[in-house]
Design a protein around this motif. Structure first.
Motif, PDB file in Angstrom:
ATOM      1  N   HIS A   1      -1.356 -22.750 -82.215  1.00  0.00           N
ATOM      2  CA  HIS A   1      -2.198 -22.426 -83.382  1.00  0.00           C
ATOM      3  C   HIS A   1      -1.816 -21.041 -83.919  1.00  0.00           C
ATOM      4  CE1 HIS A   1      -5.623 -21.725 -85.905  1.00  0.00           C
ATOM      5  NE2 HIS A   1      -6.266 -20.966 -85.052  1.00  0.00           N
ATOM      6  N   ALA A   2      -1.587 -20.087 -83.007  1.00  0.00           N
ATOM      7  CA  ALA A   2      -1.265 -18.721 -83.432  1.00  0.00           C
ATOM      8  C   ALA A   2       0.136 -18.646 -84.048  1.00  0.00           C
ATOM      9  CB  ALA A   2      -1.365 -17.774 -82.226  1.00  0.00           C
ATOM     10  N   VAL A   3       1.128 -19.091 -83.302  1.00  0.00           N
ATOM     11  CA  VAL A   3       2.539 -18.849 -83.664  1.00  0.00           C
ATOM     12  C   VAL A   3       3.013 -19.799 -84.765  1.00  0.00           C
ATOM     13  CG1 VAL A   3       4.908 -18.925 -82.760  1.00  0.00           C
ATOM     14  CG2 VAL A   3       3.062 -17.956 -81.369  1.00  0.00           C
ATOM     15  N   ARG A   4       2.709 -21.084 -84.596  1.00  0.00           N
ATOM     16  CA  ARG A   4       3.231 -22.099 -85.510  1.00  0.00           C
ATOM     17  C   ARG A   4       2.372 -22.221 -86.761  1.00  0.00           C
ATOM     18  NH1 ARG A   4       7.877 -24.897 -86.434  1.00  0.00           N
ATOM     19  NH2 ARG A   4       7.757 -27.144 -86.054  1.00  0.00           N
ATOM     20  N   ASP A   5       1.041 -22.304 -86.508  1.00  0.00           N
ATOM     21  CA  ASP A   5       0.114 -22.599 -87.601  1.00  0.00           C
ATOM     22  C   ASP A   5      -0.227 -21.331 -88.394  1.00  0.00           C
ATOM     23  OD1 ASP A   5      -1.910 -23.723 -89.147  1.00  0.00           O
ATOM     24  OD2 ASP A   5      -3.437 -23.518 -87.575  1.00  0.00           O
ATOM     25  N   ARG A   6      -0.727 -20.292 -87.734  1.00  0.00           N
ATOM     26  CA  ARG A   6      -1.210 -19.105 -88.461  1.00  0.00           C
ATOM     27  C   ARG A   6      -0.090 -18.147 -88.858  1.00  0.00           C
ATOM     28  NH1 ARG A   6      -6.276 -17.695 -88.198  1.00  0.00           N
ATOM     29  NH2 ARG A   6      -5.783 -16.861 -90.244  1.00  0.00           N
ATOM     30  N   ALA A   7       0.856 -17.866 -87.945  1.00  0.00           N
ATOM     31  CA  ALA A   7       1.932 -16.923 -88.294  1.00  0.00           C
ATOM     32  C   ALA A   7       3.082 -17.627 -88.990  1.00  0.00           C
ATOM     33  CB  ALA A   7       2.445 -16.227 -87.036  1.00  0.00           C
ATOM     34  N   ALA A   8       3.150 -18.937 -88.899  1.00  0.00           N
ATOM     35  CA  ALA A   8       4.248 -19.719 -89.502  1.00  0.00           C
ATOM     36  C   ALA A   8       5.607 -19.107 -89.152  1.00  0.00           C
ATOM     37  CB  ALA A   8       4.067 -19.839 -91.012  1.00  0.00           C
ATOM     38  N   LEU A   9       5.790 -18.809 -87.865  1.00  0.00           N
ATOM     39  CA  LEU A   9       7.063 -18.229 -87.392  1.00  0.00           C
ATOM     40  C   LEU A   9       8.221 -19.165 -87.749  1.00  0.00           C
ATOM     41  CD1 LEU A   9       8.422 -15.997 -85.525  1.00  0.00           C
ATOM     42  CD2 LEU A   9       8.164 -17.651 -83.670  1.00  0.00           C
TER      43      LEU A   9
ATOM     44  N   GLY B   1      11.959  -4.044 -86.783  1.00  0.00           N
ATOM     45  CA  GLY B   1      10.589  -4.377 -86.389  1.00  0.00           C
ATOM     46  C   GLY B   1      10.402  -5.883 -86.359  1.00  0.00           C
ATOM     47  N   PRO B   2       9.562  -6.383 -85.442  1.00  0.00           N
ATOM     48  CA  PRO B   2       9.368  -7.838 -85.338  1.00  0.00           C
ATOM     49  C   PRO B   2       8.638  -8.407 -86.551  1.00  0.00           C
ATOM     50  CG  PRO B   2       8.401  -6.657 -83.458  1.00  0.00           C
ATOM     51  CD  PRO B   2       8.791  -5.626 -84.453  1.00  0.00           C
ATOM     52  N   ASP B   3       8.949  -9.649 -86.895  1.00  0.00           N
ATOM     53  CA  ASP B   3       8.236 -10.343 -87.975  1.00  0.00           C
ATOM     54  C   ASP B   3       6.832 -10.749 -87.507  1.00  0.00           C
ATOM     55  OD1 ASP B   3      10.515 -10.639 -89.936  1.00  0.00           O
ATOM     56  OD2 ASP B   3      11.387 -11.555 -88.148  1.00  0.00           O
ATOM     57  N   VAL B   4       6.728 -11.091 -86.231  1.00  0.00           N
ATOM     58  CA  VAL B   4       5.441 -11.539 -85.672  1.00  0.00           C
ATOM     59  C   VAL B   4       5.204 -10.789 -84.359  1.00  0.00           C
ATOM     60  CG1 VAL B   4       4.201 -13.512 -84.669  1.00  0.00           C
ATOM     61  CG2 VAL B   4       5.592 -13.834 -86.745  1.00  0.00           C
ATOM     62  N   ILE B   5       3.963 -10.335 -84.160  1.00  0.00           N
ATOM     63  CA  ILE B   5       3.590  -9.757 -82.856  1.00  0.00           C
ATOM     64  C   ILE B   5       2.418 -10.573 -82.315  1.00  0.00           C
ATOM     65  CG2 ILE B   5       2.708  -7.734 -81.626  1.00  0.00           C
ATOM     66  CD1 ILE B   5       4.223  -5.964 -83.574  1.00  0.00           C
ATOM     67  N   PHE B   6       2.567 -11.055 -81.081  1.00  0.00           N
ATOM     68  CA  PHE B   6       1.555 -11.878 -80.411  1.00  0.00           C
ATOM     69  C   PHE B   6       0.895 -10.974 -79.369  1.00  0.00           C
ATOM     70  CE2 PHE B   6       0.200 -14.754 -77.055  1.00  0.00           C
ATOM     71  CZ  PHE B   6      -0.212 -15.907 -77.700  1.00  0.00           C
ATOM     72  N   ASP B   7      -0.411 -10.672 -79.553  1.00  0.00           N
ATOM     73  CA  ASP B   7      -1.054  -9.671 -78.690  1.00  0.00           C
ATOM     74  C   ASP B   7      -2.295 -10.214 -77.965  1.00  0.00           C
ATOM     75  OD1 ASP B   7      -2.081  -7.509 -77.408  1.00  0.00           O
ATOM     76  OD2 ASP B   7      -2.548  -6.349 -79.207  1.00  0.00           O
ATOM     77  N   PRO B   8      -2.145 -10.639 -76.703  1.00  0.00           N
ATOM     78  CA  PRO B   8      -3.313 -11.033 -75.915  1.00  0.00           C
ATOM     79  C   PRO B   8      -3.852  -9.888 -75.048  1.00  0.00           C
ATOM     80  CG  PRO B   8      -1.298 -11.811 -74.852  1.00  0.00           C
ATOM     81  CD  PRO B   8      -0.884 -10.926 -75.993  1.00  0.00           C
ATOM     82  N   VAL B   9      -3.294  -8.671 -75.201  1.00  0.00           N
ATOM     83  CA  VAL B   9      -3.614  -7.561 -74.292  1.00  0.00           C
ATOM     84  C   VAL B   9      -4.552  -6.539 -74.928  1.00  0.00           C
ATOM     85  CG1 VAL B   9      -2.649  -5.704 -72.880  1.00  0.00           C
ATOM     86  CG2 VAL B   9      -1.400  -7.860 -73.096  1.00  0.00           C
ATOM     87  N   GLY B  10      -4.273  -6.132 -76.184  1.00  0.00           N
ATOM     88  CA  GLY B  10      -5.108  -5.123 -76.852  1.00  0.00           C
ATOM     89  C   GLY B  10      -4.905  -3.758 -76.228  1.00  0.00           C
ATOM     90  N   GLY B  11      -5.999  -2.965 -76.137  1.00  0.00           N
ATOM     91  CA  GLY B  11      -5.948  -1.666 -75.475  1.00  0.00           C
ATOM     92  C   GLY B  11      -4.928  -0.734 -76.101  1.00  0.00           C
ATOM     93  N   LYS B  12      -4.261   0.012 -75.227  1.00  0.00           N
ATOM     94  CA  LYS B  12      -3.414   1.117 -75.728  1.00  0.00           C
ATOM     95  C   LYS B  12      -2.105   0.656 -76.361  1.00  0.00           C
ATOM     96  CE  LYS B  12      -0.974   2.300 -71.435  1.00  0.00           C
ATOM     97  NZ  LYS B  12      -1.383   1.586 -70.269  1.00  0.00           N
ATOM     98  N   PHE B  13      -1.743  -0.625 -76.176  1.00  0.00           N
ATOM     99  CA  PHE B  13      -0.470  -1.089 -76.738  1.00  0.00           C
ATOM    100  C   PHE B  13      -0.581  -1.525 -78.201  1.00  0.00           C
ATOM    101  CE2 PHE B  13       0.432  -2.238 -72.160  1.00  0.00           C
ATOM    102  CZ  PHE B  13       1.219  -1.114 -71.958  1.00  0.00           C
TER     103      PHE B  13
END
Ligand SMILES: NC(=O)c1ccc[n+]([C@@H]2O[C@H](COP(=O)([O-])OP(=O)(O)OC[C@H]3O[C@@H](n4cnc5c(N)ncnc54)[C@H](OP(=O)(O)O)[C@@H]3O)[C@@H](O)[C@H]2O)c1
Length: 324
Positions: free
Chosen positions: A129-137, A208-220
């Protein structure tokens, strides 16, 4: 039947294994003998009252299962007793039996073993859903995945690779990164050792990346976002770090970038047909050998608290499963 129970909000050590009464399904429900239950980070959060959904106490955690239908409530036509099914039950999966809503229960794909069927929907569904559908990578684009060896992270690495994108995996240890490489990552960043911005610049050829997938949050989150490419899409998946980051809004402006929120459970409810399309596409990729979900460990029901402790302690690689 036996079930892991959350009787008071708290960490995994407060969970107990108890004998509870079995009941028959009401209209629109299915009673399932659980053969395998997937473990996901939201299970760690839900027992601490830190998740979007807060069930009434006592309840059993466990959001997704595979098993055998024992009985069905009135109005349930698409599955029958004896059928092998998968279910996104939300809660109740860490038990010998679960009563699941029929509309999130479907026949198990033929030839898929119970553990694989149990761990697939939530992590792979979220990442599709994130990568294919929403970000349309797109093929040829670059995607950075943070927490890349975790459940949704490794799924994103594999999906990115299946699409034909260049995947940069970032994780905290070389052991975790080696697994990411085996699952298709083209470049690796150890963010406990390297400066994240410098490493992203190096691995994305300065673009720079076209898409960033972030399940971590915080300081990164902020250094990652500052490194995103023009028209980048930043996927907000979750906050495994515990801290919900705040980003200055000039950053998306400067890069013409989008911040894209992801909530798979709600997506699966509101757009079930598109969710099924995603799962079907990934089943095809699995048959073609393009994705190979990793189940790194299996726990018996009594060890479900340990499974959640391992997840909270960042010890899990890929997916883990409970087999009652
Ligand atoms: N939006 C949605 O629909 C959706 C669906 C499913 C999951 N999620 C969220 O996505 C996140 C990941 O879930 P998951 O099931 O993939 O979990 P997981 O398998 O435990 O992966 C999480 C990764 O985050 C990294 N991490 C960094 N700091 C951490 C910390 N303090 N504690 C634990 N892990 C930490 C770890 O990698 P390193 O050690 O390499 O840093 C770990 O591999 C969670 O926040 C979860 O709630 C969201």
């Amino acid at each position: 039947m036996k079930a892991i129970l959350c009787k008071a909000w708290g960490g995994p050590e407060t969970l107990v294994l108890e004998e509870v009464a079995s009941r028959e399904p009401d209209a629109g429900e299915v009673k399932i003998r659980v053969r395998a239950a997937g473990v996901n980070f939201p299970d760690v959060l839900i027992i601490q009252k830190k998740y979007q959904i807060q069930p009434a106490l006592p309840f059993s955690p466990g959001a997704e299962i595979a098993g055998d239908v024992l009985s069905v409530g009135t109005g349930v036509m698409h599955v029958k007793p004896g059928d092998k099914v998968v279910s996104f039950c939300g809660v109740g999966g860490f038990a010998e039996e679960v009563i699941a809503p029929a509309n999130v229960t479907m026949p198990m794909p033929p030839g898929v073993p119970y553990p694989l069927a149990a761990i697939f929907s939530l992590a792979y569904g979220t990442s599709w859903h994130a990568v294919r559908d929403r970000a349309a990578l797109q093929a040829g684009e670059t995607m950075l995945v943070l927490g890349a060896s975790g459940g949704v992270g490794l799924a994103a690495v594999e999906i990115g690779r299946a699409i034909g994108a260049r995947v940069i995996a970032a994780a905290s240890t070389d052991e975790k990164l080696a697994i990411c490489k085996q699952h298709g990552a083209d470049a690796l960043i150890n963010y406990s050792r390297e400066d994240l911005r410098e490493a992203i610049k190096r691995e994305s050829g300065g673009k720079g990346p076209d898409v960033i997938f972030d399940p971590v949050g915080g300081k990164f989150a902020e250094p990652a976002f500052r490194s995103i490419g023009w028209r980048g899409r930043y996927l907000v998946i979750g906050f495994a770090d515990g801290e919900i980051p705040a980003l200055p809004l000039n950053l998306p402006l400067l890069k013409g970038a989008s911040i894209v929120g992801i909530f798979w459970g709600e997506f699966a409810k509101r757009e079930p047909q598109l969710n099924m399309k995603g799962l079907a596409e990934m089943m095809t990729w699995m048959r073609e050998g393009k994705i190979k979900p990793l189940i790194s460990k299996s726990y018996v029901l009594a060890d479900a608290p340990q499974a959640l402790m391992d997840m909270a302690a960042r010890k899990v690689i890929g997916k883990i499963v409970i087999t009652p």
